[in-house]
Design a protein around this motif. Structure first.
Motif, PDB file in Angstrom:
ATOM      1  N   VAL A 144       0.678  -1.266   0.072  1.00  0.00           N
ATOM      2  CA  VAL A 144       0.109   0.079   0.133  1.00  0.00           C
ATOM      3  C   VAL A 144       0.706   1.279  -0.057  1.00  0.00           C
ATOM      4  N   SER A 145       1.862   1.377   0.791  1.00  0.00           N
ATOM      5  CA  SER A 145       2.896   2.328   0.927  1.00  0.00           C
ATOM      6  C   SER A 145       3.482   2.753  -0.511  1.00  0.00           C
ATOM      7  N   SER A 146       3.995   1.692  -1.193  1.00  0.00           N
ATOM      8  CA  SER A 146       4.502   1.842  -2.473  1.00  0.00           C
ATOM      9  C   SER A 146       3.782   2.210  -3.502  1.00  0.00           C
ATOM     10  N   VAL A 147       2.457   2.084  -3.446  1.00  0.00           N
ATOM     11  CA  VAL A 147       1.326   2.492  -4.380  1.00  0.00           C
ATOM     12  C   VAL A 147       1.314   3.781  -4.126  1.00  0.00           C
ATOM     13  N   VAL A 148       1.171   4.210  -3.014  1.00  0.00           N
ATOM     14  CA  VAL A 148       0.908   5.781  -2.580  1.00  0.00           C
ATOM     15  C   VAL A 148       2.219   6.499  -3.020  1.00  0.00           C
ATOM     16  N   LYS A 149       3.319   6.107  -2.757  1.00  0.00           N
ATOM     17  CA  LYS A 149       4.605   6.798  -3.092  1.00  0.00           C
ATOM     18  C   LYS A 149       4.648   6.920  -4.601  1.00  0.00           C
ATOM     19  N   PHE A 150       4.373   5.827  -5.299  1.00  0.00           N
ATOM     20  CA  PHE A 150       4.330   6.066  -6.729  1.00  0.00           C
ATOM     21  C   PHE A 150       3.409   6.949  -7.342  1.00  0.00           C
ATOM     22  N   ILE A 151       2.147   7.001  -6.796  1.00  0.00           N
ATOM     23  CA  ILE A 151       1.271   7.941  -7.154  1.00  0.00           C
ATOM     24  C   ILE A 151       1.658   9.523  -6.988  1.00  0.00           C
ATOM     25  N   GLN A 152       1.960   9.584  -5.586  1.00  0.00           N
ATOM     26  CA  GLN A 152       2.523  10.849  -5.275  1.00  0.00           C
ATOM     27  C   GLN A 152       3.502  11.460  -6.040  1.00  0.00           C
ATOM     28  N   ASN A 153       4.482  10.552  -6.404  1.00  0.00           N
ATOM     29  CA  ASN A 153       5.704  11.236  -7.171  1.00  0.00           C
ATOM     30  C   ASN A 153       5.311  11.363  -8.692  1.00  0.00           C
ATOM     31  N   LYS A 154       4.055  10.959  -9.069  1.00  0.00           N
ATOM     32  CA  LYS A 154       3.662  11.298 -10.392  1.00  0.00           C
ATOM     33  C   LYS A 154       4.504  10.665 -11.657  1.00  0.00           C
ATOM     34  N   ILE A 155       4.770   9.813 -11.117  1.00  0.00           N
ATOM     35  CA  ILE A 155       5.873   8.909 -12.509  1.00  0.00           C
ATOM     36  C   ILE A 155       4.826   8.468 -13.659  1.00  0.00           C
ATOM     37  N   ASN A 156       5.376   8.779 -14.769  1.00  0.00           N
ATOM     38  CA  ASN A 156       4.501   8.462 -15.664  1.00  0.00           C
ATOM     39  C   ASN A 156       5.210   7.508 -16.692  1.00  0.00           C
ATOM     40  N   THR A 157       6.131   6.794 -16.264  1.00  0.00           N
ATOM     41  CA  THR A 157       7.094   5.599 -17.017  1.00  0.00           C
ATOM     42  C   THR A 157       6.914   4.407 -16.119  1.00  0.00           C
ATOM     43  N   LYS A 158       7.144   3.262 -16.767  1.00  0.00           N
ATOM     44  CA  LYS A 158       6.972   1.938 -16.374  1.00  0.00           C
ATOM     45  C   LYS A 158       8.300   2.248 -15.420  1.00  0.00           C
ATOM     46  N   THR A 159       7.770   1.673 -13.995  1.00  0.00           N
ATOM     47  CA  THR A 159       8.955   1.728 -13.083  1.00  0.00           C
ATOM     48  C   THR A 159       8.849   0.453 -11.957  1.00  0.00           C
ATOM     49  N   LYS A 160      10.121  -0.035 -11.783  1.00  0.00           N
ATOM     50  CA  LYS A 160       9.957  -1.578 -11.461  1.00  0.00           C
ATOM     51  C   LYS A 160      10.799  -1.005  -9.885  1.00  0.00           C
ATOM     52  N   TRP A 161      10.077  -1.191  -8.797  1.00  0.00           N
ATOM     53  CA  TRP A 161      10.638  -1.127  -7.490  1.00  0.00           C
ATOM     54  C   TRP A 161      10.631  -2.426  -6.678  1.00  0.00           C
ATOM     55  N   PHE A 162      11.608  -2.355  -5.669  1.00  0.00           N
ATOM     56  CA  PHE A 162      11.476  -3.454  -4.574  1.00  0.00           C
ATOM     57  C   PHE A 162      11.719  -2.822  -3.497  1.00  0.00           C
ATOM     58  N   TYR A 163      11.304  -3.506  -2.298  1.00  0.00           N
ATOM     59  CA  TYR A 163      11.142  -2.705  -0.875  1.00  0.00           C
ATOM     60  C   TYR A 163      11.458  -3.809   0.050  1.00  0.00           C
ATOM     61  N   GLU A 204       7.435  -4.596  -7.194  1.00  0.00           N
ATOM     62  CA  GLU A 204       6.257  -4.110  -7.975  1.00  0.00           C
ATOM     63  C   GLU A 204       6.619  -3.690  -9.452  1.00  0.00           C
ATOM     64  N   ILE A 205       5.769  -3.776 -10.364  1.00  0.00           N
ATOM     65  CA  ILE A 205       6.068  -3.005 -11.748  1.00  0.00           C
ATOM     66  C   ILE A 205       4.629  -2.070 -11.691  1.00  0.00           C
ATOM     67  N   PHE A 206       4.933  -0.688 -11.930  1.00  0.00           N
ATOM     68  CA  PHE A 206       3.765   0.222 -11.855  1.00  0.00           C
ATOM     69  C   PHE A 206       3.910   1.016 -13.321  1.00  0.00           C
ATOM     70  N   GLY A 207       2.806   1.276 -13.854  1.00  0.00           N
ATOM     71  CA  GLY A 207       2.420   2.200 -14.768  1.00  0.00           C
ATOM     72  C   GLY A 207       3.386   2.344 -16.054  1.00  0.00           C
ATOM     73  N   GLY A 208       2.747   2.906 -17.120  1.00  0.00           N
ATOM     74  CA  GLY A 208       3.500   3.262 -18.359  1.00  0.00           C
ATOM     75  C   GLY A 208       3.977   2.026 -18.979  1.00  0.00           C
ATOM     76  N   SER A 209       3.182   0.889 -18.915  1.00  0.00           N
ATOM     77  CA  SER A 209       3.570  -0.291 -19.487  1.00  0.00           C
ATOM     78  C   SER A 209       2.475  -0.669 -20.784  1.00  0.00           C
ATOM     79  N   ASN A 210       2.918  -1.032 -21.906  1.00  0.00           N
ATOM     80  CA  ASN A 210       1.766  -1.275 -22.854  1.00  0.00           C
ATOM     81  C   ASN A 210       1.588  -2.656 -22.916  1.00  0.00           C
ATOM     82  N   ASN A 211       2.067  -3.470 -22.053  1.00  0.00           N
ATOM     83  CA  ASN A 211       1.851  -5.028 -22.199  1.00  0.00           C
ATOM     84  C   ASN A 211       1.939  -5.596 -20.601  1.00  0.00           C
ATOM     85  N   LYS A 212       0.658  -5.593 -20.054  1.00  0.00           N
ATOM     86  CA  LYS A 212       0.483  -5.765 -18.573  1.00  0.00           C
ATOM     87  C   LYS A 212       0.737  -7.157 -18.315  1.00  0.00           C
TER      88      LYS A 212
END
Length: 158
Positions: free
Chosen positions: A60-79, A102-110
């Protein structure tokens, strides 16, 4: 498996280690859980009456951080870190050590991203010394689609 080896595998797959906050606005947890999670939160109010909670789940915290950072590209995070939940039959201790990626946003192939998460998980399990492992997968889009199709009764207060 030692954290060092786990992190090495994740970095080799292009995941970046991200530091997450220890507290989160309670509304983000309650919005995702429908409020049923409140009983497990360690929460408090600040001087402005805003409710905060110790992080009960790092995803949940990683999703919130991704959204708050307003990242528009595919992002791969671990925590990795500690999550805090009040004790119940499923959680014996209030502090749970959690690692996720997690893999967030910007992907054309989910489907490809989902495959990458599963493949990475299997690679980690194969290189571990565990005899038995459990993999928990979730997808915030599935949750959002579920909310869209739900029909909520109208409030009939007069």
């Amino acid at each position: 498996m030692k954290s060092k080896n786990l992190f090495k595998i994740l970095r080799s797959k292009g995941f970046k280690n991200v530091k997450l906050d220890n507290i989160i606005e309670s509304k983000y947890v309650l919005k995702r859980s429908g409020g049923s999670y409140r009983q497990f939160l360690f929460s408090f109010y600040d001087q402005n009456q805003k409710e905060w909670s110790l992080v009960p789940d790092l995803s949940v915290s990683s999703v919130v951080k991704f959204i708050q950072n307003k990242i528009n590209t595919k992002t791969k995070w671990f925590y990795t870190g500690e999550a805090y939940r009040k004790q119940n039959k499923n959680y014996n201790a209030p502090i749970i050590n959690q690692t996720g990626f997690e893999i967030f946003g910007g992907s054309n192939n989910k489907e490809k991203d989902d495959y990458e998460i599963i493949k990475t998980s299997l690679d980690i399990f194969k290189k571990s010394k565990f005899k038995r492992c459990e993999l928990s997968l979730s997808n915030i889009e599935i949750f959002n689609l579920f909310l869209i199709i739900l029909v909520f009764p109208k409030n009939s207060s007069s």
